[in-house]
Scaffold this motif. Sequence first.
Motif, PDB file in Angstrom:
ATOM      1  N   GLY A  33     115.628  51.184 142.042  1.00 45.03           N
ATOM      2  CA  GLY A  33     115.762  50.262 143.166  1.00 45.03           C
ATOM      3  C   GLY A  33     115.407  48.838 142.775  1.00 45.03           C
ATOM      4  O   GLY A  33     115.771  47.875 143.467  1.00 45.03           O
ATOM      5  N   GLY A  34     114.669  48.708 141.694  1.00 42.69           N
ATOM      6  CA  GLY A  34     114.353  47.377 141.170  1.00 42.69           C
ATOM      7  C   GLY A  34     113.205  46.655 141.860  1.00 42.69           C
ATOM      8  O   GLY A  34     112.937  45.501 141.546  1.00 42.69           O
ATOM      9  N   GLN A  35     112.511  47.333 142.767  1.00 39.66           N
ATOM     10  CA  GLN A  35     111.497  46.614 143.543  1.00 39.66           C
ATOM     11  C   GLN A  35     110.227  46.334 142.744  1.00 39.66           C
ATOM     12  O   GLN A  35     109.416  45.484 143.133  1.00 39.66           O
ATOM     13  N   LEU A  38     112.356  44.265 138.904  1.00 40.34           N
ATOM     14  CA  LEU A  38     112.937  42.919 139.003  1.00 40.34           C
ATOM     15  C   LEU A  38     111.866  41.838 139.158  1.00 40.34           C
ATOM     16  O   LEU A  38     111.963  40.794 138.499  1.00 40.34           O
TER      17      LEU A  38
ATOM     18  N   LEU B  23     120.839  36.758 140.688  1.00 38.22           N
ATOM     19  CA  LEU B  23     120.276  37.430 141.855  1.00 38.22           C
ATOM     20  C   LEU B  23     121.284  37.410 142.989  1.00 38.22           C
ATOM     21  O   LEU B  23     122.106  36.489 143.102  1.00 38.22           O
ATOM     22  N   SER B  44     109.501  38.220 146.387  1.00 42.35           N
ATOM     23  CA  SER B  44     109.582  39.458 147.163  1.00 42.35           C
ATOM     24  C   SER B  44     108.469  39.607 148.196  1.00 42.35           C
ATOM     25  O   SER B  44     108.115  40.696 148.559  1.00 42.35           O
ATOM     26  N   CYS B  61     116.382  38.270 146.993  1.00 44.79           N
ATOM     27  CA  CYS B  61     115.809  37.681 145.772  1.00 44.79           C
ATOM     28  C   CYS B  61     115.350  38.770 144.821  1.00 44.79           C
ATOM     29  O   CYS B  61     114.976  38.489 143.687  1.00 44.79           O
ATOM     30  N   THR B  62     115.343  40.013 145.300  1.00 40.49           N
ATOM     31  CA  THR B  62     114.849  41.112 144.479  1.00 40.49           C
ATOM     32  C   THR B  62     115.931  42.168 144.332  1.00 40.49           C
ATOM     33  O   THR B  62     115.692  43.366 144.388  1.00 40.49           O
ATOM     34  N   MET B  63     117.141  41.668 144.230  1.00 42.04           N
ATOM     35  CA  MET B  63     118.289  42.536 143.987  1.00 42.04           C
ATOM     36  C   MET B  63     119.262  41.729 143.138  1.00 42.04           C
ATOM     37  O   MET B  63     119.480  40.538 143.392  1.00 42.04           O
ATOM     38  N   LEU B  64     119.829  42.358 142.130  1.00 40.46           N
ATOM     39  CA  LEU B  64     120.825  41.686 141.311  1.00 40.46           C
ATOM     40  C   LEU B  64     122.163  41.708 142.044  1.00 40.46           C
ATOM     41  O   LEU B  64     122.473  42.673 142.746  1.00 40.46           O
ATOM     42  N   GLN B  67     124.123  44.742 141.479  1.00 36.95           N
ATOM     43  CA  GLN B  67     123.735  45.952 142.222  1.00 36.95           C
ATOM     44  C   GLN B  67     124.457  46.047 143.562  1.00 36.95           C
ATOM     45  O   GLN B  67     124.410  47.092 144.207  1.00 36.95           O
TER      46      GLN B  67
END
Lengths: 287, 165
Positions: A33-35, A38, B23, B44, B61-64, B67
């Motif tokens: 999920g990348g939490q 990232l 992002l 985040s 801001c916390t996802m590419l 994705q």
Amino acid sequence: MIPAAFDYQRSATLDDALKAIADGGGTVKLLAGGQSLLPLLKLRLGSADRLVDIGRLGELKGVRRLPDGRLAIGAMTTYSELAASSARHYGVVADALPTIGDVQVRNRGTVGGAVAHADPASDLAACFLALDAEIVARSVRGERTIPVDGFFTGPFSTALATDELITEVRLPGPRDDAGSAYASLEQPASGYAMVGAAVVVFVAGDGSIEGANVALTGVGPHPYRARAVEAALAGSDRSAASLAAAAAHATDGIDVVGDIHAGREYRTAMAAVYTRRAIEAALARLG
Amino acid sequence: MSEHITFVVNGIPRELDVEPRRLLVQALREDLDLTGTHVGCDTSQCGACTVHVDGMAVKSCTMLAVQAEGSEVRTIEGLADGDTLHPLQAAFWEKHGLQCGFCTPGMIMTAADLLARNADPSDDEIRHAIDGNICRCTGYQNIVAAVREAARVIRSGGATVAAQG
């Protein structure tokens, strides 16, 4: 903040992902999920030459009941999906989930990602320890099952080999004689557990405590089973004094962490308090 | 090296070539000129960048961007129906749920996620839902009142308010 450049590979199948991490060649990291990953990459606290995205592998999603009654949680199940699944019937899980991150984080963060990331303050790690969960890991070499007790080896460190990924977390089936709960003291701004206590108690027919699994997070270098508390609870009565006396062993043998949010002495004291509260709440669930 | 992504943003199919490290919030703001989504803390925590991906509130801001391949993304720009404000937008206006307005797009997108799952949230449930959204102006009293009001309006048939001016 922008992460350093990396290559990106979206895995279409689990086998693709296993091959990608087995081939190695530079630093390869799995993106779920990348939490957690990232933010680390953005702050440049971590780096990767290549990210292998397994976040949408359907074969790793979902919660299912195994024929023997155990519950298998797919590694890419999000916290939100877990909260809506039958895993919510485990009191300890139902207590812990709403305290993890926030809605947005729970909508993307995954169970497998959390376990693999192995944050020393992971709420879910304590729950899985108290539930005696098993971690199922797979690599191109095959599959193995790892007891969660012993899986966490240090801050952000686990027993996983570099070519392994988590496919599933298995919880024991529900028991009528068991009650469970989670109680935590959160850092008010970040929400991270300064102390988190997960408890599963087993009660005999006469109402006495037969045994208990007790796990703490946020307290030591990694989430751990508090064996001394468990030993004191086995065969104990349910009086407030007995429960408090057992909970006082919450940090026995642990090198308790101290930081600007909670010094070592305060954290040690709170570990006993929240352990006692979690024991009481677990017993209360049994009526 | 760039990746080609195809996704739907506010109902419109879009294609982009992006660096893997781009992002989602950058792709929305800088590539698609959807600047209603704000960057606050970029770590985040503040929730100003909240958008919906496949119906769920997430921090962009916390996802590419990569994705979001194949996903449906909804930003604050996609909430109103033409000139008719979404009940949440109208309620934030009516109940003065903002001062500087910087956090508002994220607040509204998070609240929309809540109301999609819970049509009649208590104040405690509203406060828990916006745990990941930070307002630094006025505090949260009017924001909670606005979400409560929007829930009421939607329950009573979703009457919306025409935008003025």
